[in-house]
Design a protein around this motif. Structure first.
Motif, short mmCIF file in Angstrom:
data_model
loop_
_atom_site.label_atom_id
_atom_site.label_comp_id
_atom_site.label_asym_id
_atom_site.label_seq_id
_atom_site.Cartn_x
_atom_site.Cartn_y
_atom_site.Cartn_z
N VAL A 94 0.84 -1.20 0.00
CA VAL A 94 0.00 0.00 0.00
C VAL A 94 0.88 1.25 0.00
O VAL A 94 0.63 2.20 -0.75
CB VAL A 94 -0.99 0.00 1.19
N GLU A 95 1.92 1.25 0.81
CA GLU A 95 2.85 2.39 0.81
C GLU A 95 3.42 2.61 -0.59
O GLU A 95 3.47 3.74 -1.09
CB GLU A 95 3.99 2.17 1.80
N THR A 96 3.84 1.54 -1.24
CA THR A 96 4.39 1.64 -2.59
C THR A 96 3.38 2.23 -3.56
O THR A 96 3.70 3.13 -4.35
CB THR A 96 4.83 0.23 -3.08
N ALA A 97 2.14 1.76 -3.51
CA ALA A 97 1.09 2.26 -4.41
C ALA A 97 0.80 3.73 -4.14
O ALA A 97 0.68 4.53 -5.08
CB ALA A 97 -0.18 1.42 -4.25
N VAL A 98 0.69 4.12 -2.88
CA VAL A 98 0.40 5.51 -2.53
C VAL A 98 1.54 6.42 -2.98
O VAL A 98 1.31 7.51 -3.53
CB VAL A 98 0.10 5.65 -1.02
N ARG A 99 2.77 5.99 -2.78
CA ARG A 99 3.92 6.80 -3.23
C ARG A 99 3.91 6.96 -4.74
O ARG A 99 4.17 8.05 -5.25
CB ARG A 99 5.23 6.13 -2.79
N GLU A 100 3.62 5.88 -5.45
CA GLU A 100 3.59 5.94 -6.91
C GLU A 100 2.53 6.90 -7.41
O GLU A 100 2.77 7.72 -8.30
CB GLU A 100 3.33 4.54 -7.46
N VAL A 101 1.34 6.82 -6.84
CA VAL A 101 0.20 7.61 -7.32
C VAL A 101 0.30 9.07 -6.90
O VAL A 101 0.03 9.97 -7.69
CB VAL A 101 -1.13 7.00 -6.84
N LEU A 102 0.68 9.34 -5.65
CA LEU A 102 0.61 10.70 -5.11
C LEU A 102 1.95 11.42 -5.01
O LEU A 102 1.98 12.62 -4.85
CB LEU A 102 -0.07 10.68 -3.75
N GLN A 103 3.04 10.68 -4.99
CA GLN A 103 4.38 11.25 -4.83
C GLN A 103 4.45 12.24 -3.65
O GLN A 103 4.84 13.39 -3.81
CB GLN A 103 4.83 11.91 -6.13
N PRO A 104 4.07 11.76 -2.47
CA PRO A 104 4.10 12.64 -1.29
C PRO A 104 5.53 12.94 -0.85
O PRO A 104 6.47 12.26 -1.26
CB PRO A 104 3.37 11.81 -0.23
N ASP A 105 5.66 13.95 0.00
CA ASP A 105 6.96 14.27 0.58
C ASP A 105 7.39 13.20 1.58
O ASP A 105 8.59 12.97 1.77
CB ASP A 105 6.90 15.63 1.28
N LYS A 106 6.42 12.54 2.21
CA LYS A 106 6.69 11.54 3.24
C LYS A 106 5.48 10.64 3.36
O LYS A 106 4.37 11.04 3.03
CB LYS A 106 6.96 12.25 4.58
N ILE A 107 5.70 9.42 3.81
CA ILE A 107 4.61 8.50 4.16
C ILE A 107 4.70 8.26 5.66
O ILE A 107 5.78 7.99 6.18
CB ILE A 107 4.74 7.15 3.43
N ASN A 108 3.58 8.36 6.36
CA ASN A 108 3.53 7.97 7.76
C ASN A 108 2.85 6.62 7.86
O ASN A 108 1.78 6.41 7.27
CB ASN A 108 2.72 8.97 8.59
N LEU A 109 3.47 5.70 8.57
CA LEU A 109 2.89 4.40 8.89
C LEU A 109 2.63 4.40 10.39
O LEU A 109 3.53 4.75 11.17
CB LEU A 109 3.84 3.26 8.55
N ALA A 110 1.42 4.03 10.78
CA ALA A 110 1.10 4.03 12.21
C ALA A 110 0.17 2.88 12.53
O ALA A 110 -0.77 2.60 11.79
CB ALA A 110 0.44 5.35 12.60
N SER A 111 0.46 2.22 13.63
CA SER A 111 -0.43 1.20 14.18
C SER A 111 -0.60 1.54 15.65
O SER A 111 0.27 1.22 16.46
CB SER A 111 0.16 -0.20 14.00
#
Length: 138
Positions: A67-84
């Motif tokens: 999911v992180e890979t897909a979101v980065r590819e589609v949106l090209q954000p400055d950063k991804i936050n992962l949280a549980s």
């Protein structure tokens, strides 16, 4: 009958499911300030990662990373936050949150007090683009 409140992640009402298998599902969160925000939700009511068998832990994290890979590819954000976290809903789930330097809360967590007004527009056909990207990595 239990006095415990029903788990909203077990109920799974009104979710926009992008992908699912027997272990977990990926939903697109309806948050106007954070388009592309996804959750990876375990399909069983379990509180902690270490409550899972090792193979299930590895599979769940593989989905989170996909999911992180897909979101980065589609949106090209400055950063991804992962949280549980699970403090409010003790049902195992991961937040995959695209972050931008000009989003409402950056550089703080999205649950902090906002620093500025939101100005993020939902990219055209975001859902379709995420589905396509997920299909390549899952």
């Amino acid at each position: 009958m239990s006095d415990a409140p029903a788990c909203p992640l077990c109920a799974a009402v009104g979710e926009d499911v992008l992908w699912r298998d027997a272990l977990c599902r990926v939903i697109l969160v309806a948050d106007a300030d954070y388009p592309g925000f996804c959750r990876v939700i375990l399909n069983a009511h379990v509180k902690e990662m270490t409550d899972l068998a090792e193979a299930d832990r590895m599979r769940l994290m593989a989905v989170v990373f996909a999911v992180e890979t897909a979101v980065r590819e589609v949106l090209q954000p400055d950063k991804i936050n992962l949280a549980s976290l699970g403090n409010m809903v003790p049902h195992l789930h991961w937040h995959v949150i695209p972050r931008f330097a000009d989003d409402r809360h950056f550089p703080d967590a999205i649950w902090a007090a906002p620093r500025r007004a939101g100005n993020r527009e939902k990219p055209h056909e975001l859902r379709a683009h995420l589905l396509h990207a997920l299909a390549r990595v899952l």
